[in-house]
Motif scaffolding. Structure first.
Motif, PDB file in Angstrom:
ATOM      1  N   HIS A  90       4.359   3.613  -9.539  1.00  0.00           N
ATOM      2  CA  HIS A  90       4.048   4.877 -10.223  1.00  0.00           C
ATOM      3  C   HIS A  90       3.647   4.628 -11.676  1.00  0.00           C
ATOM      4  N   GLY A  91       2.946   3.497 -11.905  1.00  0.00           N
ATOM      5  CA  GLY A  91       2.463   3.180 -13.239  1.00  0.00           C
ATOM      6  C   GLY A  91       3.502   2.652 -14.196  1.00  0.00           C
ATOM      7  N   THR A  92       4.704   2.395 -13.728  1.00  0.00           N
ATOM      8  CA  THR A  92       5.802   1.936 -14.586  1.00  0.00           C
ATOM      9  C   THR A  92       6.340   0.606 -14.062  1.00  0.00           C
ATOM     10  N   ASP A 110       0.870  -1.180   0.000  1.00  0.00           N
ATOM     11  CA  ASP A 110       0.000   0.000   0.000  1.00  0.00           C
ATOM     12  C   ASP A 110       0.908   1.232   0.000  1.00  0.00           C
ATOM     13  N   ALA A 111       0.970   1.928  -1.142  1.00  0.00           N
ATOM     14  CA  ALA A 111       1.903   3.050  -1.286  1.00  0.00           C
ATOM     15  C   ALA A 111       1.634   4.156  -0.273  1.00  0.00           C
ATOM     16  N   SER A 112       0.364   4.327   0.133  1.00  0.00           N
ATOM     17  CA  SER A 112       0.030   5.406   1.069  1.00  0.00           C
ATOM     18  C   SER A 112       0.528   5.133   2.481  1.00  0.00           C
ATOM     19  N   SER A 113       1.010   3.908   2.736  1.00  0.00           N
ATOM     20  CA  SER A 113       1.488   3.564   4.077  1.00  0.00           C
ATOM     21  C   SER A 113       2.949   3.950   4.294  1.00  0.00           C
ATOM     22  N   LEU A 171       5.653  12.783  -0.051  1.00  0.00           N
ATOM     23  CA  LEU A 171       5.973  11.546  -0.756  1.00  0.00           C
ATOM     24  C   LEU A 171       4.719  10.881  -1.322  1.00  0.00           C
ATOM     25  N   ARG A 172       3.596  11.063  -0.679  1.00  0.00           N
ATOM     26  CA  ARG A 172       2.336  10.487  -1.166  1.00  0.00           C
ATOM     27  C   ARG A 172       1.729  11.309  -2.311  1.00  0.00           C
ATOM     28  N   SER A 173       2.169  12.554  -2.466  1.00  0.00           N
ATOM     29  CA  SER A 173       1.556  13.477  -3.418  1.00  0.00           C
ATOM     30  C   SER A 173       1.933  13.144  -4.856  1.00  0.00           C
ATOM     31  N   ALA A 174       1.352  13.909  -5.780  1.00  0.00           N
ATOM     32  CA  ALA A 174       1.631  13.715  -7.203  1.00  0.00           C
ATOM     33  C   ALA A 174       3.077  14.028  -7.560  1.00  0.00           C
ATOM     34  N   PHE A 198       5.547  12.706  -6.165  1.00  0.00           N
ATOM     35  CA  PHE A 198       6.385  11.524  -5.949  1.00  0.00           C
ATOM     36  C   PHE A 198       5.598  10.249  -6.254  1.00  0.00           C
ATOM     37  N   LEU A 199       5.008   9.591  -5.253  1.00  0.00           N
ATOM     38  CA  LEU A 199       4.334   8.313  -5.487  1.00  0.00           C
ATOM     39  C   LEU A 199       2.958   8.468  -6.131  1.00  0.00           C
ATOM     40  N   ASP A 200       2.329   9.621  -5.928  1.00  0.00           N
ATOM     41  CA  ASP A 200       1.004   9.876  -6.496  1.00  0.00           C
ATOM     42  C   ASP A 200       0.050   8.734  -6.147  1.00  0.00           C
TER      43      ASP A 200
END
Length: 304
Positions: A226-228, A173-176, A188-191, A193-195
């Motif tokens: 990050h979609g990649t 979970d990226a938001s963790s 770091l959670r924002s667009a 960086f990890l978005d």
């Protein structure tokens, strides 16, 4: 503190003749030298040598053997612990005594094959989150390092009859993400960086296990962030299998590490700097400290 690291490259045949080291020792110092060979008797270049003072437990000197398998150092008189290690081989440990003005012939040390731990039984193993950690270290723009971890994740291991055909999958979970600083974590959670709003998960799925000797493996697979998606290799040390914990569950453990580059996942470091954003540097060290519990003897075939 070591007084100096002294090396000399010599032909392989010189060892058999018992050469005189003839080291130019500093006043009051003694010398230690060793010749390290592999189980077939061939010189071990690049073996890690660590010499630790027994009275203070401090590392007196540390280095690697030269292309001929030799390591030499000048040290203050005293008692020292010696450790020599190389990938896929069992470490050698000895106690050495250093006397002032004495430079004895190099000790001949053979590294034996590492004992291969019994591999876990075939079947499905699930990560035990309370005993598993996913950590990272990134260099801040400057000299400091940022230490962080992900607190929510799940994953498992499918152990096949042929270990090379086994598979590991991890979903984070990226938001963790947590670095101990609320402002930085929100950034770091924002667009920038990890978005996490658009890419809520970081996924790793292995494609093959490559045996490296002893308890060492490389888990080759795909990391999606990050979609990649990028191919990465996790340098993994298998730590064994035990019965333990609540109701004596069967557990296995491993430690996996990888170096990631932010720009590989379209986390553009230069564009962030241009906008005055300086969260962490471009290289990230990732570490997975895994403990998994035996779930079922089934080993379902992964979908094509």
């Amino acid at each position: 503190m070591p007084l100096g690291l002294l090396r000399r490259l010599r032909p392989r045949t010189a060892s058999a003749a018992g050469p005189d080291l003839s080291l130019p020792l500093p006043a009051g110092a003694g010398a230690f030298g060793c010749e390290v060979v592999d189980p077939t008797g061939q010189p071990m270049a690049g073996a890690e040598v660590t010499v630790t003072a027994l009275d203070s437990h401090r590392v007196a000197t540390h280095g690697t053997t030269d292309p001929y398998g030799f390591f030499m150092a000048a040290l203050p008189p005293g008692s020292y612990g010696l450790r020599i290690a190389a990938e896929g081989l069992s470490p050698a440990r000895e106690t050495i005594e250093i006397a002032a003005g004495v430079a004895p012939p190099p000790a001949h040390i053979t590294l034996d094959p590492a004992r291969q731990l019994e591999l876990p039984p075939t079947g499905t193993w699930l990560f035990d989150p309370p005993h598993t950690a996913i950590r990272f270290i990134a260099k801040h723009v400057g000299m400091a390092h940022v230490h962080g971890r992900f607190t929510r994740f799940d994953g498992g291991i499918r152990v096949a009859p042929n270990m090379g055909d086994s598979q590991v999958s991890v979903r984070i979970d990226a938001s963790s993400i947590s670095t101990g600083n609320k402002t930085r974590d929100n950034h770091l959670r924002s667009a920038d960086f990890l978005d996490v709003e658009h890419y809520p998960y970081i996924d790793f799925v292995s494609s093959r296990f490559i045996y490296r000797g002893g308890s060492k493996w490389t888990l080759q697979g795909t990391l999606t962030m990050h979609g990649t998606s990028r191919s990465v290799g996790l340098d993994t040390t298998y730590l064994g299998t035990v019965n333990g914990g609540y109701e004596q569950e069967l557990r296995c453990a491993a430690l996996a590490k990888a170096e990631l580059h932010r720009e590989d996942f379209t986390l553009n470091y230069r564009s962030m700097l241009a906008r005055g954003i300086a969260v962490v540097g471009p290289t990230i060290q990732l570490e997975l400290d895994i403990q998994a519990m035996y779930h079922t003897s089934d080993t379902p075939t992964p979908p094509e």
